[in-house]
Design a protein around this motif. Structure first.
Motif, PDB file in Angstrom:
ATOM      1  N   ARG A 176      32.735  33.900 -26.961  1.00  0.00           N
ATOM      2  CA  ARG A 176      31.624  32.963 -27.270  1.00  0.00           C
ATOM      3  C   ARG A 176      31.560  31.634 -27.436  1.00  0.00           C
ATOM      4  O   ARG A 176      31.295  31.199 -26.245  1.00  0.00           O
ATOM      5  N   ARG A 177      32.828  31.934 -28.762  1.00  0.00           N
ATOM      6  CA  ARG A 177      33.135  30.293 -28.553  1.00  0.00           C
ATOM      7  C   ARG A 177      33.977  29.572 -27.674  1.00  0.00           C
ATOM      8  O   ARG A 177      33.646  28.610 -27.489  1.00  0.00           O
ATOM      9  N   LYS A 232      34.939  44.852 -35.708  1.00  0.00           N
ATOM     10  CA  LYS A 232      36.425  43.801 -34.854  1.00  0.00           C
ATOM     11  C   LYS A 232      35.803  43.311 -33.391  1.00  0.00           C
ATOM     12  O   LYS A 232      36.459  42.689 -32.682  1.00  0.00           O
ATOM     13  N   GLU A 241      44.265  46.419 -34.381  1.00  0.00           N
ATOM     14  CA  GLU A 241      44.242  44.768 -34.429  1.00  0.00           C
ATOM     15  C   GLU A 241      44.993  44.782 -32.524  1.00  0.00           C
ATOM     16  O   GLU A 241      44.357  43.993 -31.455  1.00  0.00           O
ATOM     17  N   ASP A 270      41.951  42.507 -25.444  1.00  0.00           N
ATOM     18  CA  ASP A 270      40.562  40.667 -25.178  1.00  0.00           C
ATOM     19  C   ASP A 270      41.091  40.555 -24.051  1.00  0.00           C
ATOM     20  O   ASP A 270      39.516  39.880 -23.168  1.00  0.00           O
ATOM     21  N   LYS A 290      43.103  45.550 -30.145  1.00  0.00           N
ATOM     22  CA  LYS A 290      42.081  44.709 -29.992  1.00  0.00           C
ATOM     23  C   LYS A 290      42.556  43.546 -29.224  1.00  0.00           C
ATOM     24  O   LYS A 290      41.627  43.213 -28.204  1.00  0.00           O
ATOM     25  N   GLU A 291      43.589  43.215 -29.748  1.00  0.00           N
ATOM     26  CA  GLU A 291      43.772  42.565 -29.164  1.00  0.00           C
ATOM     27  C   GLU A 291      45.021  42.785 -27.145  1.00  0.00           C
ATOM     28  O   GLU A 291      44.874  41.480 -26.391  1.00  0.00           O
ATOM     29  N   ARG A 340      33.693  41.047 -33.409  1.00  0.00           N
ATOM     30  CA  ARG A 340      34.455  39.156 -33.836  1.00  0.00           C
ATOM     31  C   ARG A 340      35.352  38.728 -32.222  1.00  0.00           C
ATOM     32  O   ARG A 340      35.162  37.332 -31.977  1.00  0.00           O
ATOM     33  N   SER A 341      35.467  39.599 -31.478  1.00  0.00           N
ATOM     34  CA  SER A 341      36.274  39.399 -30.052  1.00  0.00           C
ATOM     35  C   SER A 341      35.481  38.996 -29.564  1.00  0.00           C
ATOM     36  O   SER A 341      35.655  38.222 -28.422  1.00  0.00           O
ATOM     37  N   ARG A 366      34.420  35.358 -29.947  1.00  0.00           N
ATOM     38  CA  ARG A 366      35.767  34.454 -30.510  1.00  0.00           C
ATOM     39  C   ARG A 366      35.251  34.243 -28.680  1.00  0.00           C
ATOM     40  O   ARG A 366      35.430  33.127 -28.423  1.00  0.00           O
ATOM     41  N   LYS A 379      23.262  35.361 -36.595  1.00  0.00           N
ATOM     42  CA  LYS A 379      24.979  35.774 -36.545  1.00  0.00           C
ATOM     43  C   LYS A 379      25.144  35.575 -38.012  1.00  0.00           C
ATOM     44  O   LYS A 379      25.982  35.637 -38.471  1.00  0.00           O
ATOM     45  N   PRO A 402      41.219  30.940 -34.850  1.00  0.00           N
ATOM     46  CA  PRO A 402      41.064  30.898 -33.265  1.00  0.00           C
ATOM     47  C   PRO A 402      40.759  30.168 -32.382  1.00  0.00           C
ATOM     48  O   PRO A 402      40.629  28.713 -32.762  1.00  0.00           O
TER      49      PRO A 402
END
Lengths: 477, 837
Positions: free
Chosen positions: B275-276, B266, B327, B334, B330-331, B269-270, B273, B288, B537
């Motif tokens: 980074r993207r 998780k 989650e 974020d 996490k949210e 992933r965040s 996210r 990756k 995302p």
């Protein structure tokens, strides 16, 4: 006679009959006496016959002129060709005495009739005019058409207080069909067969043609035209009209009038003005101010956006413009970019950067190393005069804001100002016609190197989690 | 014979002159003996070896050498007998003289000890120590001694040598010389060895103790962790976050490890996210794909969960709950990390910096989350546990009636016929069973089938949305299935979504081309866009699906004029979606601001002030320019704030004027709320006031006109004050400093200096060959010269020999003549005497 067939037959017969008569010279030549006088008079039968035939020919011409307004196109076409045949034959065998040797004779009256019929105030004659276009390749017909058109316009505008748009349309179609040869032709091509050419004839000189051309257009443009016509005229101004005028600067009246109309028309008018300024040394101090005034938020949404920016790029291409002016334009465009859709942004951002590249003095807009911090933007968006807008004291914060635009390419384009600008300009020509649909397609086709990233927060329902905006403001029921 | 030998001899001794040269050159500095080789040009960096020559010295050296070698040979040229030294190692140059002496001594001893006769018993008497001959030891020691003398500065430590070579320590060194103290020496050796053994044993013990300690500690930690874990399953995930850091070090049970892995995923992933979102190029994240494969665990994880739910509810429940919590935490954390970290590449970093921060953040969200949890839980469980969930009595009956296996639909019609006409629960059950029966792990072709199913479901959702009235409830539930399928097959799902988006855009483009403007599309497109937001995302800087979707949204807001109340609702929904898309990335959307401006504009009754300019989809004048104006006082009074219904967007059939007015006011309220949401989001933008200027002008208009209900006025007021309170500093822009461009330098052309001439520019082999040829030539010349000199030397020697011989002969002849003359004289004298007589 109502039947179309009959009319057509009659027209054909008439044209053949009078054609033959003209060739044989069986029509009266000279000032035509009135019919009754001749009939009652005691002249020879031959003369009576000739005068009578001339009168019939005359009425036939008139009738054919009327037929040019006939609802059926076949009839019109036939009438036109018959009339033009008459013109040709009458030119070859003139019906008036030549006063001196080499006197130029042309059946002006008959031709006026033709042009008058073509420029009908009632109906749209565009098809017939396209037929007529082929005759305009000849020097003499062209010259006389121009003259006749001037008279026709004067006549119609004199008669009608409210000129119908159909007339203007017809006139414009005819006028735009006239195009002068670029240089003096070696051999003049005449519609009416001439045995010898005289240097004194006006028809044979391009200069005279130009004069006629100029009077024709000016007499047309001095009237108040419908808006759609303004647009059409302005569209052809720069490449069809201006180069062929004897004195192009005379167009300034028309152009300034168009300039005040606003929107796309002003832009087109500015294009004409630009050519005058650029090529013909016209003084027009308000030019850039007018252009500046044209920049409003709708400029990114209108259909003529590509043309607008193409021209704006042209107008601002000079490197001798004052810095304050360019800075004002750049700032104004940046301000407007805050409301623009992505396809326009992708074009206008390089546009602004090009401005800065062209004018190093304006680079302070993106690079002011030791400037003081300001409380508010010194730029005044409401100011009409670019000189007073204080754009040079400002910075392009708008571009900085656009670096956070949602579309990645826009964001990248705006980030260009973070580095020192590279020297070569970016060509905006391919970006002008960019549409959102093209961007969409391009984005769809672009392949990422990595697999498609996925949302890791599991979906719970259509509207998402209760805290999110959609769920706050919308319900499913 | 002579040549080769001579050359060899010369080469052999060639080392000596090098050493000798230094000595004499310095010793005699007589300038008359020095020959200076003048150089034509001074060249920097060239080492000259032959600048100064000593001809006298070198000649003398050559002569000496020749006398030693050549002359000897010459003198022995006719002799065949050879003198050989047969002593041991006499000709072995690798042995040092001392070694030689040792060996010789040993050999002598050996010869001495050889039995003279087997019957001589006494001779064998030898003293031993630990089964070793004392004499041997003695000898050995002696050797070591001599060794240690030589190797005093060797790298071996004294202790080591002591251990391995039987005690050659410095202490013993003196003693061993004397034979008398043999006893004492043995004792000290023994002691030493014992000491060594004791030491090593102690070390071993210590190591073991340490290991045991570590084991104990780990066990203890494991137990602690177990306790914490049991607590955790009932508590908030915060504590888990806190413990996360120490866990990996401990390496606890697999269950906990799994959780850690998930948590880490998780976090990762965040971070990913983020980074993207920043649009960083992923050059640093080379590994990756590997992570993705760890991520792939995810699709198994989804299905596992389904299975587990069926097997044991309690376990499943726990799992679900935790997931949700994690989650959400996490949210919540974020955005925090967004602002904090510009570029967090390591996930550990993000995690660590996150955890302390997120607490305060979480605290504030706790109430809302707790509320949210319940419905969320229910929603999640209903699809799985349809038959058993409380309200699904009817569903259970239906579930019994339905067949348990479904073939995956091959076409959309098939799916439609399966689903149409059934109740919501049944539909969901059917979809779920299709998925289960065709799980990719069960058969080969199932993957393709399920991939297709995603497309069909999407189409079905679109159909449901276009129905009248739209069946939004079913869509609401189907979204979960879509999400699960999307997680399993990202590629095909993204393709399907792209396909529907392209369809929608294509339709709109056609309409624009033919009519010059488009109308806002039906509810299905809006729902597709919403689903896109749920599946992918949206915060990425660039995303293959989301970026086109954003363009699509922008088109909806710019190209479609608002003609009816329905359009307003749709437009507001699009705005809402747009804002959700950028909720995390906080990106700027000009179209949205324009649209909200338009909404406010059409809700303003008297357009007195012209401080704002409208852009495209809205017209300043016209029949739609007062679409949202409510003139009825009564309706204003009875209005209550409520959220807009999506149903209004699809088929709003002739509502009563009161209803319409209420919808108008609601729309305005939503518009204002969205605007209010935008204000803090864009507050940090550098030209915030330029963006919001027109809106501000309109809002002041709104406030001036008092016909709106109280709530709206308050909303206006608060938005306005918030807008004004956004402080802004206009710092002049500066470019980043670019690196100064270095001057163009010409790097010197480096050329290898070859031993021979300047023949550059050929291949390596060629160069080598030339070098060898050159060398050969030079050596050959040198050899010829040497031979010539040898010959001269020999000739000189022969001449001197001959001269010597001649001189000898002369001398002897002279002597003979002398003696003869004396003889003659004597004889004459005698004769004379005789004659006299």
């Amino acid at each position: 006679s109502e039947d179309q067939e009959e009319i057509q037959e009659a027209v054909r017969t008439c044209s053949r009959l009078f054609g033959a008569l003209l060739e044989r010279g069986e029509l009266f030549v000279g000032q035509l006496p009135s019919e009754e006088m001749v009939m009652t008079g005691s002249r020879g039968a031959a003369r009576k016959y000739k005068v009578w035939m001339r009168h019939r020919y005359h009425s036939c011409g008139n009738r054919l002129g009327e037929l040019l307004g006939h609802p059926s196109f076949q009839v019109k076409e036939l009438a036109l060709s018959a009339l033009m045949k008459f013109v040709q034959l009458e030119g070859a065998h003139p019906l008036e005495k030549s006063k001196w040797e080499g006197n130029y004779l042309f059946p002006r009256e008959l031709f006026k009739l033709v042009v008058g019929g073509l420029l009908s105030p009632e109906e749209d004659q565009s098809l017939l005019l396209s037929q007529f276009r082929e005759y305009l390749d000849y020097d003499d017909t062209r010259y006389h058409t121009m003259q006749a058109a001037v008279e026709a316009v004067a006549r119609v505008t004199g008669q009608h207080p409210e000129v119908p748009p159909a007339f203007w349309n017809n006139t414009f179609t005819l006028l735009s069909a006239v195009s002068l040869p670029r240089q003096e032709p070696t051999v003049s091509s005449f519609y009416v067969k001439r045995t010898e050419l005289w240097d004194t004839w006006k028809v044979a000189h391009l200069k005279e043609h130009r004069k006629a051309f100029q009077t024709m257009w000016l007499s047309f443009l001095k009237h108040k035209l419908p808006l759609s016509l303004y647009k059409k005229v302005l569209l052809i101004t720069h490449d069809a009209i201006l180069p062929q005028l004897a004195q192009p600067t005379l167009m300034i009246d028309f152009l300034t009038r168009a300039c005040d109309l606003g929107g796309a028309l002003s832009l087109l008018a500015l294009n004409g003005l630009f050519i005058l300024i650029h090529k013909h040394n016209l003084e027009y101090p308000d030019f850039y101010r007018k252009l500046y005034g044209l920049l409003d938020p709708s400029v990114f949404h209108v259909k003529y956006r590509a043309r607008f920016f193409h021209l704006a790029d042209l107008f601002l291409s000079s490197s001798h413009l004052p810095a304050y002016l360019v800075a004002a334009f750049a700032k104004r465009l940046a301000r407007l970019a805050l409301t623009a859709p992505p396809e326009a942004l992708l074009m206008v951002l390089p546009f602004i950067c090009n401005l800065l590249r062209r004018h190093p003095a304006c680079r302070v807009l993106v690079h002011r190393p030791h400037g003081p911090e300001l409380d508010a933007d010194p730029y005044d968006p409401g100011e009409k005069d670019p000189a007073q807008s204080r754009a040079l004291e400002s910075s392009l914060w708008e571009l900085q804001a656009l670096q956070r635009h949602y579309h990645p390419e826009v964001s990248k384009a705006a980030s260009v100002i973070n580095q020192a600008l590279s020297v070569p300009e970016v060509s905006i020509a391919p970006l002008l016609e960019l549409t959102a649909y093209e961007i969409f397609e391009r984005d769809l086709k672009k392949k990422g190197s990595e697999p498609v990233p996925l949302e890791f927060i599991p979906a719970q329902g259509l509207l998402g989690r209760p805290g999110e905006l959609c769920a706050q403001h919308f319900t499913l029921s | 014979m002579g040549k080769a030998k001579k050359v060899g001899a010369r080469r052999k001794t060639s080392g000596a002159p090098a050493g000798a040269r230094g000595g004499p050159a310095k010793a005699n500095s007589n300038p008359f003996e020095v020959k200076v080789n003048r150089q034509k040009f001074q060249i920097l960096g060239r080492k000259t070896r032959h600048d100064v020559g000593l001809p006298g010295v070198s000649r003398a050296r050559a002569l000496r050498k020749r006398t030693q070698t050549l002359l000897k040979e010459y003198k022995e040229r006719d002799k065949s007998n050879v003198f050989r030294d047969k002593r041991f190692g006499e000709y072995n140059s690798s042995m040092s003289p001392e070694e030689k002496m040792m060996k010789r001594f040993a050999l002598e001893q050996q010869r001495h000890h050889e039995k003279k006769s087997i019957y001589n018993l006494n001779e064998d008497e030898e003293l031993t120590h630990y089964g070793q001959s004392l004499a041997d030891i003695e000898k050995h020691n002696d050797i070591v001694d001599s060794d240690s003398d030589a190797e005093d500065r060797g790298a071996l430590s004294a202790e080591l040598t002591a251990a391995h070579f039987g005690g050659g320590g410095g202490l013993l060194h003196e003693k061993t010389q004397q034979e008398d103290e043999e006893q004492g020496k043995a004792k000290s050796r023994k002691e030493l060895i014992e000491e060594l053994i004791a030491k090593s044993k102690q070390e071993k013990r210590e190591r073991q103790a340490q290991r045991e300690d570590a084991l104990e500690l780990t066990e203890k930690l494991d137990q602690d962790w177990k306790e914490i874990q049991t607590l955790l399953s009932h508590k908030t995930p915060k504590s888990e976050n806190r413990d996360k850091k120490e866990k990996p070090k401990v390496g606890a049970q697999p269950a906990a490890q799994g959780r850690t892995a998930r948590l880490l995923t998780k976090c990762w992933r965040s971070a990913e996210r983020l980074r993207r979102m920043l649009g960083k190029d992923e050059d640093e994240n080379v590994k990756k794909p590997k992570h993705i494969s760890a991520d792939d665990l995810n699709d198994g994880f989804v299905l596992d969960k389904d299975d587990r739910r069926l097997l044991s509810y309690k376990d499943g429940k726990m799992n679900v709950e935790e997931d949700g919590q994690e989650e959400q935490s996490k949210e919540a954390s974020d955005p925090e990390s967004n602002e904090e970290e510009g570029d967090s590449s390591g996930r550990e970093d993000t995690e660590e910096s996150d955890s302390p921060d997120s607490h305060s953040d979480l605290e504030s969200n706790v109430e809302s989350e707790e509320e949210n949890e319940k419905p969320a839980k229910e929603q999640r469980q209903t699809p799985g546990r349809g038959p058993t969930s409380g309200k699904g009595r009817a569903g259970k009956a239906a579930g019994d009636e339905l067949p348990y296996t479904f073939a995956a639909p091959e076409s959309y019609e098939e799916l439609r016929s399966l689903l149409l006409g059934r109740s919501m629960e049944e539909q969901l059950l059917v979809v779920e069973r299709i998925q289960k029966c065709n799980h990719p792990s069960l058969a080969e072709g199932n993957k393709a089938k399920l991939e297709k199913l995603f497309g069909f479901l999407l189409e079905y959702v679109g159909d449901l949305a276009t129905d009248d009235p739209p069946d939004l409830r079913v869509i609401d539930k189907l979204v979960v299935h879509l999400y699960n399928l999307c997680q399993m097959f990202p590629e095909s799902a993204s393709d399907a979504v792209k396909f529907v988006l392209r369809d929608a855009m294509h339709e709109m483009e056609e309409m624009i081309e033919t009519k010059g403007r488009a109308t806002l599309p039906g509810l299905d497109v809006l729902i597709y866009l919403k689903i896109t937001r749920l599946l992918f995302p949206t915060s990425d800087f660039w995303h293959p699906v989301v970026t086109p979707a954003l363009v699509c949204l922008s088109q909806l807001l710019t190209k479609c004029p608002v003609l009816s109340l329905q359009d307003v609702v749709k437009g507001l929904f699009v705005c809402c979606l747009f804002l959700e898309y950028v909720a995390l990335s906080q990106r700027f959307i000009p179209e949205l601001i324009n649209f909200l401006l338009g909404i406010l504009y059409i809700a303003t009754p008297n357009k007195a002030s012209q401080g704002s300019t409208l852009v495209h989809p809205f017209r300043a004048l016209g029949k739609n320019s007062e679409l949202l104006v409510v003139s009825d006082r009564e309706d204003v009074a009875t209005w209550q704030q409520s959220s807009l219904s999506l149903r209004w967007a699809s088929g709003l059939r002739a509502p009563t004027s009161t209803e319409a007015n209420h919808i108008r006011l609601s729309c305005l309220a939503v518009g204002l709320a969205l605007l209010k949401h935008c204000v803090p989001m864009y507050g940090s933008l550098p030209s915030f006031h330029a963006i919001m200027g027109p809106l501000r002008a309109l809002l002041t208009d709104h406030l001036a006109d008092c016909s709106h209900p109280q709530e709206l006025q308050e909303l206006c007021q608060s938005t306005l004050t918030e807008m004004e309170s956004q402080k802004q500093l206009c710092r002049p822009l500066t470019c980043e400093k670019s690196k100064p461009v270095p001057l163009k330098l010409f790097t010197p052309r480096l050329v290898k200096v070859l031993e021979f001439g300047r023949k550059q520019g050929s291949s390596k082999e060629e160069q080598e060959r030339k070098r060898l040829i050159h060398k050969h030539k030079r050596e050959f010349k040198g050899a010829v010269r040497e031979i010539r000199k040898d010959n001269q030397f020999l000739a000189r020697m022969q001449l001197s020999e001959i001269m010597e011989r001649d001189a000898e002969r002369k001398r002897k002849v002279k002597q003979l003549f002398n003696s003869l003359a004396t003889q003659e004289g004597e004889w004459k004298a005698l004769k004379r005497k005789k004659f006299k007589k």
